[in-house]
Design a protein around this motif. Structure first.
Motif, PDB file in Angstrom:
ATOM      1  N   LYS A  46       0.805  -1.216   0.000  1.00  0.00           N
ATOM      2  CA  LYS A  46       0.000   0.000   0.000  1.00  0.00           C
ATOM      3  C   LYS A  46       0.843   1.273   0.000  1.00  0.00           C
ATOM      4  O   LYS A  46       0.314   2.364  -0.156  1.00  0.00           O
ATOM      5  N   VAL A  47       2.144   1.113   0.187  1.00  0.00           N
ATOM      6  CA  VAL A  47       3.025   2.281   0.228  1.00  0.00           C
ATOM      7  C   VAL A  47       3.299   2.761  -1.188  1.00  0.00           C
ATOM      8  O   VAL A  47       3.908   2.052  -1.985  1.00  0.00           O
ATOM      9  N   LYS A  48       2.870   3.973  -1.493  1.00  0.00           N
ATOM     10  CA  LYS A  48       3.006   4.511  -2.845  1.00  0.00           C
ATOM     11  C   LYS A  48       3.804   5.808  -2.903  1.00  0.00           C
ATOM     12  O   LYS A  48       4.173   6.253  -3.990  1.00  0.00           O
ATOM     13  N   THR A  49       4.060   6.443  -1.770  1.00  0.00           N
ATOM     14  CA  THR A  49       4.740   7.738  -1.765  1.00  0.00           C
ATOM     15  C   THR A  49       5.905   7.723  -0.773  1.00  0.00           C
ATOM     16  O   THR A  49       5.917   6.906   0.167  1.00  0.00           O
ATOM     17  N   PRO A  50       6.878   8.632  -0.949  1.00  0.00           N
ATOM     18  CA  PRO A  50       7.972   8.731   0.016  1.00  0.00           C
ATOM     19  C   PRO A  50       7.475   9.018   1.426  1.00  0.00           C
ATOM     20  O   PRO A  50       8.041   8.497   2.389  1.00  0.00           O
ATOM     21  N   PHE A  51       6.427   9.814   1.545  1.00  0.00           N
ATOM     22  CA  PHE A  51       5.871  10.111   2.874  1.00  0.00           C
ATOM     23  C   PHE A  51       5.417   8.836   3.567  1.00  0.00           C
ATOM     24  O   PHE A  51       5.742   8.586   4.736  1.00  0.00           O
ATOM     25  N   GLN A  52       4.668   8.003   2.856  1.00  0.00           N
ATOM     26  CA  GLN A  52       4.188   6.753   3.441  1.00  0.00           C
ATOM     27  C   GLN A  52       5.356   5.840   3.795  1.00  0.00           C
ATOM     28  O   GLN A  52       5.336   5.159   4.831  1.00  0.00           O
ATOM     29  N   LEU A  53       6.397   5.838   2.969  1.00  0.00           N
ATOM     30  CA  LEU A  53       7.566   4.993   3.232  1.00  0.00           C
ATOM     31  C   LEU A  53       8.316   5.467   4.474  1.00  0.00           C
ATOM     32  O   LEU A  53       8.801   4.648   5.264  1.00  0.00           O
ATOM     33  N   ASN A 103      12.334  -0.869  -1.493  1.00  0.00           N
ATOM     34  CA  ASN A 103      11.262   0.104  -1.681  1.00  0.00           C
ATOM     35  C   ASN A 103      11.811   1.510  -1.904  1.00  0.00           C
ATOM     36  O   ASN A 103      11.276   2.280  -2.704  1.00  0.00           O
ATOM     37  N   PHE A 104      12.886   1.848  -1.188  1.00  0.00           N
ATOM     38  CA  PHE A 104      13.516   3.147  -1.401  1.00  0.00           C
ATOM     39  C   PHE A 104      14.081   3.234  -2.817  1.00  0.00           C
ATOM     40  O   PHE A 104      13.951   4.272  -3.482  1.00  0.00           O
ATOM     41  N   ASP A 105      14.686   2.129  -3.297  1.00  0.00           N
ATOM     42  CA  ASP A 105      15.207   2.108  -4.671  1.00  0.00           C
ATOM     43  C   ASP A 105      14.074   2.260  -5.679  1.00  0.00           C
ATOM     44  O   ASP A 105      14.196   2.988  -6.671  1.00  0.00           O
ATOM     45  N   GLU A 106      12.967   1.579  -5.434  1.00  0.00           N
ATOM     46  CA  GLU A 106      11.847   1.595  -6.375  1.00  0.00           C
ATOM     47  C   GLU A 106      11.161   2.955  -6.456  1.00  0.00           C
ATOM     48  O   GLU A 106      10.426   3.224  -7.405  1.00  0.00           O
ATOM     49  N   MET A 107      11.395   3.810  -5.469  1.00  0.00           N
ATOM     50  CA  MET A 107      10.852   5.176  -5.506  1.00  0.00           C
ATOM     51  C   MET A 107      11.897   6.194  -5.930  1.00  0.00           C
ATOM     52  O   MET A 107      11.642   7.401  -5.886  1.00  0.00           O
ATOM     53  N   GLU A 109      26.047  -0.659  -6.719  1.00  0.00           N
ATOM     54  CA  GLU A 109      25.910  -0.247  -8.128  1.00  0.00           C
ATOM     55  C   GLU A 109      24.555  -0.625  -8.716  1.00  0.00           C
ATOM     56  O   GLU A 109      23.882   0.199  -9.355  1.00  0.00           O
ATOM     57  N   GLU A 110      24.129  -1.868  -8.517  1.00  0.00           N
ATOM     58  CA  GLU A 110      22.854  -2.313  -9.077  1.00  0.00           C
ATOM     59  C   GLU A 110      21.683  -1.560  -8.457  1.00  0.00           C
ATOM     60  O   GLU A 110      20.731  -1.186  -9.152  1.00  0.00           O
ATOM     61  N   ALA A 111      21.759  -1.336  -7.162  1.00  0.00           N
ATOM     62  CA  ALA A 111      20.693  -0.605  -6.472  1.00  0.00           C
ATOM     63  C   ALA A 111      20.612   0.830  -6.979  1.00  0.00           C
ATOM     64  O   ALA A 111      19.520   1.380  -7.162  1.00  0.00           O
ATOM     65  N   HIS A 112      21.782   1.449  -7.213  1.00  0.00           N
ATOM     66  CA  HIS A 112      21.799   2.833  -7.703  1.00  0.00           C
ATOM     67  C   HIS A 112      21.192   2.924  -9.104  1.00  0.00           C
ATOM     68  O   HIS A 112      20.404   3.845  -9.392  1.00  0.00           O
ATOM     69  N   LYS A 113      21.549   1.975  -9.969  1.00  0.00           N
ATOM     70  CA  LYS A 113      20.976   1.970 -11.315  1.00  0.00           C
ATOM     71  C   LYS A 113      19.461   1.816 -11.263  1.00  0.00           C
ATOM     72  O   LYS A 113      18.724   2.491 -11.996  1.00  0.00           O
ATOM     73  N   LYS A 114      19.010   0.914 -10.415  1.00  0.00           N
ATOM     74  CA  LYS A 114      17.574   0.683 -10.257  1.00  0.00           C
ATOM     75  C   LYS A 114      16.879   1.943  -9.760  1.00  0.00           C
ATOM     76  O   LYS A 114      15.806   2.324 -10.272  1.00  0.00           O
ATOM     77  N   ALA A 115      17.484   2.608  -8.781  1.00  0.00           N
ATOM     78  CA  ALA A 115      16.877   3.816  -8.212  1.00  0.00           C
ATOM     79  C   ALA A 115      16.866   4.952  -9.240  1.00  0.00           C
ATOM     80  O   ALA A 115      15.880   5.707  -9.325  1.00  0.00           O
ATOM     81  N   MET A 116      17.947   5.101 -10.013  1.00  0.00           N
ATOM     82  CA  MET A 116      18.004   6.160 -11.028  1.00  0.00           C
ATOM     83  C   MET A 116      16.951   5.938 -12.119  1.00  0.00           C
ATOM     84  O   MET A 116      16.297   6.888 -12.586  1.00  0.00           O
ATOM     85  N   ALA A 170      14.118   4.288 -11.722  1.00  0.00           N
ATOM     86  CA  ALA A 170      12.814   4.537 -11.100  1.00  0.00           C
ATOM     87  C   ALA A 170      12.568   6.037 -10.956  1.00  0.00           C
ATOM     88  O   ALA A 170      11.445   6.517 -11.172  1.00  0.00           O
ATOM     89  N   LEU A 171      13.612   6.774 -10.615  1.00  0.00           N
ATOM     90  CA  LEU A 171      13.474   8.220 -10.452  1.00  0.00           C
ATOM     91  C   LEU A 171      13.099   8.875 -11.776  1.00  0.00           C
ATOM     92  O   LEU A 171      12.215   9.746 -11.826  1.00  0.00           O
ATOM     93  N   ALA A 172      13.765   8.470 -12.852  1.00  0.00           N
ATOM     94  CA  ALA A 172      13.453   9.026 -14.176  1.00  0.00           C
ATOM     95  C   ALA A 172      12.008   8.720 -14.562  1.00  0.00           C
ATOM     96  O   ALA A 172      11.291   9.592 -15.087  1.00  0.00           O
ATOM     97  N   GLU A 173      11.569   7.498 -14.301  1.00  0.00           N
ATOM     98  CA  GLU A 173      10.190   7.110 -14.631  1.00  0.00           C
ATOM     99  C   GLU A 173       9.176   7.892 -13.809  1.00  0.00           C
ATOM    100  O   GLU A 173       8.147   8.338 -14.334  1.00  0.00           O
TER     101      GLU A 173
END
Length: 506
Positions: free
Chosen positions: A350-357, A389-393, A484-491, A493-496
């Motif tokens: 149910k967590v969809k926003t940084p605030f909820q996280l 979850n932090f990476d995915e946001m 490295e992999e986590a950073h790529k994933k987060a970048m 996700a951030l662009a999207e």
């Protein structure tokens, strides 16, 4: 049944709770009956209980052991740093840097603003010592006695001491919890320290203002005897006492600004402390080697001085690291067998926003400390649960580490049956539930972090950009450390998310 065809399942909620309840019952019983037992063995036994539950769910021993060892492996850098921090504390004590911070702080003492002064000095010394526990056992005891002669409520004095001590502990690169939070989140130590400025610094300023109000309205008189005796003991023991000894503290800021990696920076600072000890205190090379291993040792008739300087050394960190190893393994096993997913999987979805996280992470840290009775578990378990979850946001790993400390490090002294709560209460002579309402820093910090996040403030993104407390986006100074992999994933996700308009663009 063959290994290939075996069936595994998630534990149901009762099964998932059993290892946690086991640990909770043992630790609360330990607190209630006064057994004085350290948490290491209960946590180790809880690992065994978790493995039994995992076996019932279809996992084999090797899989669960591998999960525990992998979790330890991910925290190995933090474990090494914690050992080296013991060397750093020993060298800074031997050369007179830490006592100099205390000595000159007491010289600046002003009775009219006693409580805010206590908060600020305990914070400064906490940064220098890297340990809220040592601050309360030295300055804390002195300030409790001084404040009582002024007619102040002991619980209020204890609150001011802990607010400052915990703030300093959080900011200190010498702190085991600070290193563990950064290590658990797999971000840079100084990236983590810089991230805490966004929530911790405003919180301690607000708390200090509240203490100033109480101090101006309630202080009646002042007896400087204890402060003077501690200052005299420092001068008597050390061959040389001068503001020059504060230089190593300034160098901590320098290595933070230039973003030197944690391990070489701690080693360098430790060696600088040894050089200062050789030059200014007449120590020998053999003394330095012994001090780095076993810590600094001194004898004095002043009990406060003895508690202040008899500390440090690699050996002194073994207790902490032993607990970190078994606690990290416990979190890894719980994660592997699906206990976390079973208990909180529905909430995570149910967590969809940084605030909820932020809310979920802080709440989980507090829950872990309250139920598992230990600060380290409040940092380790939520980190293993939510870093994806932090990476995915598209958020920075330093935001995860900061949030862990907002809810973890500061909550631990407020729980009577936790190791921190029991320790501080015993040292300061004030029941935990009595000083709890006056620990303004500890209460304000998580609230401030949650409230500002609710309107998009103090959000740290994977590309290094961030929002200020009002939600205005700034470019920042480059991305925080992350795998490295986590950073790529987060970048990605951030662009999207920015393309979809879910977060602000630079």
């Amino acid at each position: 049944m063959s290994e290939k065809n075996k069936i595994v399942r998630l534990p149901n909620k009762v099964e998932a709770l059993i290892p946690i309840l086991f640990l909770l019952i043992v630790m609360i019983t330990n607190y209630a009956l006064g057994w004085g037992m350290d948490p290491h063995i209960p946590v180790t036994l809880a690992c065994a209980v978790a493995m039994i539950i995992g076996k019932l769910c279809g996992y084999n021993y090797k899989e669960m052991l591998a999960a525990g060892l992998e979790a330890v492996n991910q925290s190995l850098e933090a474990i090494i740093i914690i050992l080296l921090v013991g060397c750093l504390i020993g060298s800074f004590t031997a050369c007179g840097t830490i006592p100099a911070v205390v000595y000159y702080g007491l010289k600046l003492f002003t009775p009219d603003v006693f409580l805010p002064f206590v908060t600020v000095l305990c914070a400064v010394v906490g940064v220098a010592l890297g340990s809220a526990w040592t601050v309360t056992a030295t300055l804390g005891i002195a300030f409790m006695a001084i404040g009582t002669t002024m007619g102040l409520n002991p619980a209020l004095i204890a609150g001011a001491i802990l607010s400052g001590a915990c703030c300093g502990d959080k900011f200190s690169p010498l702190s085991d919890s600070t290193n563990l939070a950064a290590g658990s989140a797999q971000t840079g130590l100084f990236d983590h320290v810089a991230a805490m400025v966004t929530t911790t610094f405003p919180s301690v300023v607000i708390a200090t203002c509240i203490y100033a109000f109480f101090s101006l309205s309630e202080v009646q008189n002042y007896d400087p005897t204890l402060a003077n005796e501690l200052s005299a003991s420092i001068i008597h023991h050390y061959t040389y006492m001068s503001p020059i000894l504060l230089i190593p503290i300034l160098l901590i800021i320098v290595v933070a600004v230039i973003k030197m990696p944690a391990i070489p920076s701690v080693v360098l600072l430790s060696l600088i402390g040894c050089v200062f000890a050789l030059i200014f205190q007449g120590a020998g090379i053999s003394d330095c080697i012994e001090m780095l291993h076993y810590g600094y040792a001194a004898e004095s008739e002043n009990a406060l001085f003895t508690k202040l300087v008899n500390r440090g050394g690699m050996d002194s960190m073994l207790w902490t690291n032993n607990l970190v190893i078994v606690a990290v393994a416990f979190g890894g096993i719980l994660q592997k067998i699906g206990s976390v997913e079973s208990l909180l999987g529905g909430l995570i979805k149910k967590v969809k926003t940084p605030f909820q996280l932020v809310v979920v992470t802080i709440t989980t840290s507090m829950f872990c400390i309250t139920t598992m009775c230990d600060q380290y578990l409040g940092l380790i378990i939520p980190s293993s649960m939510y870093k994806n979850n932090f990476d995915e946001m598209g958020l920075g790993r330093n935001m995860l580490s900061r949030t862990l400390e907002d809810g973890g490090t500061l909550w631990s002294p407020l729980i009577p049956w936790s190791s921190c709560g029991a320790y501080h209460s015993a040292v300061l002579g004030v029941p935990t539930l009595s000083y709890l309402p006056f620990c303004f820093m500890n209460i304000i910090n998580p609230i401030y972090a949650i409230v500002t996040a609710s309107w998009g403030g103090n959000i740290l993104y994977a590309d290094g950009s961030r929002t200020n407390m009002f939600g205005k986006l700034k470019k920042g100074h480059g991305p925080a450390g992350a795998p490295e992999e986590a950073h790529k994933k987060a970048m990605k996700a951030l662009a999207e998310r920015r393309t979809a308009g879910l977060c602000k663009n630079v």
